[in-house]
Design a protein around this motif. Structure first.
Motif, mmCIF file in Angstrom:
data_model
loop_
_atom_site.group_PDB
_atom_site.id
_atom_site.type_symbol
_atom_site.label_atom_id
_atom_site.label_comp_id
_atom_site.label_asym_id
_atom_site.label_seq_id
_atom_site.Cartn_x
_atom_site.Cartn_y
_atom_site.Cartn_z
ATOM 1 N N GLN A 197 14.469 -4.265 -19.625
ATOM 2 C CA GLN A 197 15.893 -3.986 -20.249
ATOM 3 C C GLN A 197 16.109 -2.772 -19.560
ATOM 4 N N ALA A 198 16.624 -2.633 -18.351
ATOM 5 C CA ALA A 198 16.917 -1.421 -17.471
ATOM 6 C C ALA A 198 17.927 -2.100 -16.407
ATOM 7 N N PRO A 199 18.881 -1.267 -16.072
ATOM 8 C CA PRO A 199 19.936 -1.644 -15.145
ATOM 9 C C PRO A 199 19.409 -1.838 -13.770
ATOM 10 N N PRO A 200 19.853 -2.531 -12.904
ATOM 11 C CA PRO A 200 19.325 -2.640 -11.481
ATOM 12 C C PRO A 200 19.200 -1.317 -10.947
ATOM 13 N N SER A 201 18.175 -0.936 -9.895
ATOM 14 C CA SER A 201 18.137 0.485 -9.395
ATOM 15 C C SER A 201 18.419 0.186 -7.892
ATOM 16 N N ALA A 202 19.045 -0.741 -7.385
ATOM 17 C CA ALA A 202 19.601 -1.007 -6.099
ATOM 18 C C ALA A 202 20.376 -1.933 -6.062
ATOM 19 N N GLU A 203 21.250 -2.084 -5.215
ATOM 20 C CA GLU A 203 22.386 -3.142 -5.207
ATOM 21 C C GLU A 203 22.013 -4.512 -4.494
ATOM 22 N N THR A 204 20.741 -4.508 -4.100
ATOM 23 C CA THR A 204 20.070 -5.860 -3.423
ATOM 24 C C THR A 204 18.793 -5.850 -3.829
ATOM 25 N N HIS A 210 3.525 -2.384 0.733
ATOM 26 C CA HIS A 210 2.837 -1.161 0.615
ATOM 27 C C HIS A 210 1.482 -1.297 0.538
ATOM 28 N N GLU A 211 0.729 -0.354 0.914
ATOM 29 C CA GLU A 211 -0.863 -0.583 1.045
ATOM 30 C C GLU A 211 -1.244 -0.662 -0.417
ATOM 31 N N ARG A 212 -0.533 -0.163 -1.327
ATOM 32 C CA ARG A 212 -1.016 -0.302 -2.783
ATOM 33 C C ARG A 212 -0.957 -1.785 -3.406
ATOM 34 N N GLY A 213 -0.132 -2.638 -2.603
ATOM 35 C CA GLY A 213 0.382 -3.916 -2.863
ATOM 36 C C GLY A 213 1.699 -4.156 -2.768
ATOM 37 N N PHE A 214 2.056 -5.513 -3.003
ATOM 38 C CA PHE A 214 3.548 -5.510 -2.800
ATOM 39 C C PHE A 214 4.224 -5.343 -4.157
ATOM 40 N N ALA A 215 5.458 -5.083 -4.122
ATOM 41 C CA ALA A 215 6.429 -4.961 -5.522
ATOM 42 C C ALA A 215 7.722 -5.272 -5.029
ATOM 43 N N ALA A 216 8.412 -5.803 -6.057
ATOM 44 C CA ALA A 216 9.832 -6.298 -5.735
ATOM 45 C C ALA A 216 10.824 -5.884 -6.724
ATOM 46 N N HIS A 217 12.098 -5.694 -6.697
ATOM 47 C CA HIS A 217 13.382 -5.377 -7.604
ATOM 48 C C HIS A 217 14.286 -6.413 -7.495
ATOM 49 N N THR A 225 16.887 -6.294 -15.037
ATOM 50 C CA THR A 225 16.287 -6.422 -13.990
ATOM 51 C C THR A 225 14.876 -7.078 -13.834
ATOM 52 N N ARG A 226 14.571 -7.888 -12.889
ATOM 53 C CA ARG A 226 13.342 -8.599 -12.724
ATOM 54 C C ARG A 226 12.491 -7.766 -11.833
ATOM 55 N N TYR A 227 11.202 -7.599 -12.192
ATOM 56 C CA TYR A 227 10.296 -6.657 -11.260
ATOM 57 C C TYR A 227 9.048 -7.687 -10.986
ATOM 58 N N TYR A 228 8.629 -7.450 -9.716
ATOM 59 C CA TYR A 228 7.236 -8.213 -9.635
ATOM 60 C C TYR A 228 6.179 -7.107 -8.995
ATOM 61 N N LEU A 229 5.233 -7.039 -9.349
ATOM 62 C CA LEU A 229 4.124 -6.332 -8.925
ATOM 63 C C LEU A 229 2.738 -7.013 -8.374
ATOM 64 N N GLN A 250 7.315 2.660 -9.435
ATOM 65 C CA GLN A 250 7.640 4.004 -8.804
ATOM 66 C C GLN A 250 6.810 4.077 -7.529
ATOM 67 N N ALA A 251 5.857 4.007 -7.370
ATOM 68 C CA ALA A 251 4.759 4.307 -6.243
ATOM 69 C C ALA A 251 5.108 3.279 -5.178
ATOM 70 N N ARG A 252 5.374 1.994 -5.603
ATOM 71 C CA ARG A 252 5.568 1.025 -4.328
ATOM 72 C C ARG A 252 6.902 0.877 -4.067
ATOM 73 N N LEU A 253 7.875 1.381 -4.814
ATOM 74 C CA LEU A 253 9.228 0.798 -4.544
ATOM 75 C C LEU A 253 10.300 1.967 -4.387
ATOM 76 N N ALA A 254 10.063 3.084 -5.018
ATOM 77 C CA ALA A 254 10.880 4.205 -5.083
ATOM 78 C C ALA A 254 10.824 4.916 -3.798
ATOM 79 N N LEU A 255 12.050 5.509 -3.465
ATOM 80 C CA LEU A 255 12.067 6.252 -2.218
ATOM 81 C C LEU A 255 12.289 7.798 -2.716
ATOM 82 N N PRO A 256 12.043 8.805 -1.693
ATOM 83 C CA PRO A 256 12.280 10.023 -2.241
ATOM 84 C C PRO A 256 13.574 10.352 -3.044
#
Ligand SMILES: Cc1cc2nc3c(=O)[nH]c(=O)nc-3n(C[C@H](O)[C@H](O)[C@H](O)COP(=O)(O)OP(=O)(O)OC[C@H]3O[C@@H](n4cnc5c(N)ncnc54)[C@H](O)[C@@H]3O)c2cc1C
Length: 396
Positions: A197-204, A210-217, A225-229, A250-256
Motif C-alpha cells: 500500500q504505497a505509491p509507485p516509486s518509478a513511472e515504469t 542484481h547479484e543478491r537476486g532479481f527484484a521488480a517494481h 504497487t506490486r513488488y517481486y523478490l 531497496q538493496a536490489r532496486l533503489a538507485l543512489p
C-alpha cells in the motif's frame, strides 16, 4: 435422480478464460452454463495479473468488455532494467507501436461478471463442489456437481465442455489420462509476490537485476504497487518480515538518491516459478483454455493474456460450429493455441535466464550479462525482444 439442465456449452471455471468465453457465447446466442468452485466475492477479490497486452484489450473491446478498462487503465510503453547501478530504459512502445494496459485482474473479472450475470442474465453457479465430467467422447457429454446449498448432485447435459478451471482444476486430468502429454519445467527459483500500500516509486516497470537476486517494481494504481523478490523456492514466509522485505527491495532496486516509497504490505506470498504445457488441449468434446492447459510463471506477464487468447479463439470455434456448421476451427483449436503458448514459454525462459542469471553460478551469470548487453546495445535485438514482450505477431 440429480436435477437436469440442458445447454450447449458447459464452462468450468470463472477466471479470465471462463468469463471471456461465457460472455462471447452469450453474445452469440450459444447456450452456456458457467460453473465456479469459489464464491463471487472471492473471485472478485483475488489479486493476480495486471499487465494486459494491447491485442487482448482490442479483443475485449470488440466484445464490449473493455469500457471501464479503456477509461481507467494506465498505458505502459517502456520499462527499465536496473543493472550494475544504472538505469536502462527499454522503450518497447516506440519499437513496436503497441503498449500494455495496466488494469488489475480483479477489475477485469468484476467487469466480465457484470456483463455476463448482471447485465446479460447469464447462468452462473458459484461454490459448486466435486465437479466431474462424463462421456467426453460421446456426442452428448455431461457434467455433474454438488450444489453448495442443497448438497444435491446436479447434472448438466451439453454438446461441449470448456475446461477453464485453472492450474488446480479437474479438467486437465481428463486430457492427460487419455493420451495427452504434460510437459513441465521448474526454474528452480521462488518469487516473493508482494502488494504494497504505497505509491509507485518509478513511472515504469523496473526489473532489478542484481547479484543478491532479481527484484521488480510494477505500478498497480496510484496507491498500490506490486513488488517481486527472488527467493529460495519453498522459503518460509515467516522469515520475510516487512523490514527484511523493504531492506532487500531497496538493496536490489533503489538507485543512489532514489529510495523506494515504503508502505504496509497487504499481500505477501511465495510462488514457485514453474511452467507446464498440456498437449493436445482437447480430448473428445472437452477443450481446455487458460491455465488448465498451460501454466506460465509471471516472469513475462503472459498467463492471463494467453488465457484470453484461448478463450476468444475457442468462442470463435464454437460459433463456427453452431452458426456455419464448420467444425474445422474446433479441430484446429489446440494446434493454433499451442503455437502462441510455446512462443510465450520460450520468451519466459529467456527472461528467466536474464533476470535470475546474475545471482546464479558464474557461467550462467556471464551468459545473462552478455544477453543483457546485447539487448542494450542493438536496436535489432531490442525490437525482436519488444515484439515478444508485447505479444506481437507471435501466433505463427
Ligand atoms: C502474482 C501473479 C501475477 C500475475 N501477473 C500477470 C500479468 O501481469 N499478466 C498476465 O497476463 N498474467 C499474470 N498472471 C497470471 C494470471 O493471473 C493467470 O494466468 C490467469 O488467472 C489465468 O486465468 P484462467 O482463467 O486460465 O485461470 P484462473 O484465473 O485460475 O481461473 C480458474 C477458475 O476456475 C475455478 N475452478 C478451479 N477448479 C474448479 C472446479 N473443479 N470447478 C469449478 N471451478 C473451478 C477457480 O476457482 C478459478 O476461478 C499472474 C499470476 C500471479 C499468481
Amino acid at each position: 435422480m440429480p436435477s437436469l439442465t440442458n445447454t450447449q456449452v458447459a464452462v468450468i471455471g470463472a477466471g479470465p478464460a471462463g468469463l471471456a468465453l461465457a460472455n462471447v457465447l452469450r453474445q452469440r446466442g450459444i447456450g452456456c452454463v458457467l460453473l465456479e468452485a469459489k464464491t463471487r466475492e472471492f473471485i472478485e477479490g483475488r489479486p493476480r495479473a495486471g499487465f494486459i497486452e494491447e491485442w487482448a484489450v482490442r479483443a475485449l473491446e470488440g466484445h464490449g468488455l473493455a469500457e471501464r478498462l479503456l477509461r481507467e487503465a494506465q498505458r505502459h510503453t517502456a520499462f527499465e532494467f536496473r543493472f550494475e547501478g544504472a538505469r536502462h530504459l527499454i522503450g518497447y512502445g516506440e519499437l513496436t507501436g503497441n503498449h500494455h494496459y495496466v488494469y488489475p485482474q480483479t477489475e477485469l473479472v468484476k467487469d466480465m461478471l457484470l456483463a455476463y450475470v448482471d447485465k446479460g442474465g447469464g447462468d452462473v453457479r458459484f461454490g459448486v463442489r466435486d465437479v466431474r465430467l462424463h462421456g467426453l467422447e460421446s456426442a452428448r457429454p455431461s457434467v455433474t456437481y454438488t450444489d453448495p446449498v442443497t448438497g444435491e448432485r446436479q447434472l448438466i447435459d451439453c454438446d461441449f465442455v470448456a475446461g477453464c478451471d485453472g492450474a488446480r482444476g479437474v479438467s486437465r486430468a481428463y486430457v492427460t489420462e487419455n493420451g495427452g502429454t504434460f510437459a513441465g519445467h521448474d526454474y528452480g527459483v521462488g518469487w516473493l509476490a508482494l502488494l504494497a500500500q504505497a505509491p509507485p516509486s518509478a513511472e515504469t516497470v523496473v526489473f532489478g537485476i542484481h547479484e543478491r537476486g532479481f527484484a521488480a517494481h510494477m505500478a498497480r494504481s496510484a496507491k498500490v504497487t506490486r513488488y517481486y523478490l527472488q527467493c529460495t523456492p519453498g522459503d518460509d514466509i515467516e522469515g520475510w518480515t516487512d523490514t527484511r522485505v523493504w531492506w532487500e527491495l531497496q538493496a536490489r532496486l533503489a538507485l543512489p538518491g532514489g529510495e523506494l516509497t515504503e508502505g504496509p504490505l497487504i499481500e505477501k506470498r511465495i510462488l514457485g516459478m514453474h511452467n507446464y504445457v498440456v498437449a493436445p488441449m482437447s480430448y473428445g468434446r472437452l477443450h481446455l483454455a487458460g491455465e488448465s492447459a498451460h501454466l506460465i510463471a509471471p516472469i513475462g506477464a503472459k498467463g492471463m493474456n494467453l488465457a484470453l487468447y484461448d478463450a476468444f479463439l475457442l468462442a470463435d470455434a464454437y460459433a463456427s460450429h453452431y452458426v456455419h456448421g464448420d467444425a474445422s476451427a474446433l479441430s484446429g483449436y489446440s494446434e493454433t493455441c499451442l503455437r502462441r503458448v510455446w512462443q510465450y514459454q520460450e520468451f519466459s525462459q529467456w527472461m528467466s535466464d536474464v533476470l535470475h542469471g546474475p545471482s546464479a553460478e558464474p557461467f550462467l551469470a556471464g551468459l545473462a550479462k552478455a544477453r543483457l548487453r546485447r539487448l542494450l546495445t542493438s536496436r535489432t535485438a531490442r525490437t525482436a525482444f519488444a515484439e515478444l514482450y508485447i505479444g506481437k505477431d507471435t501466433g505463427f
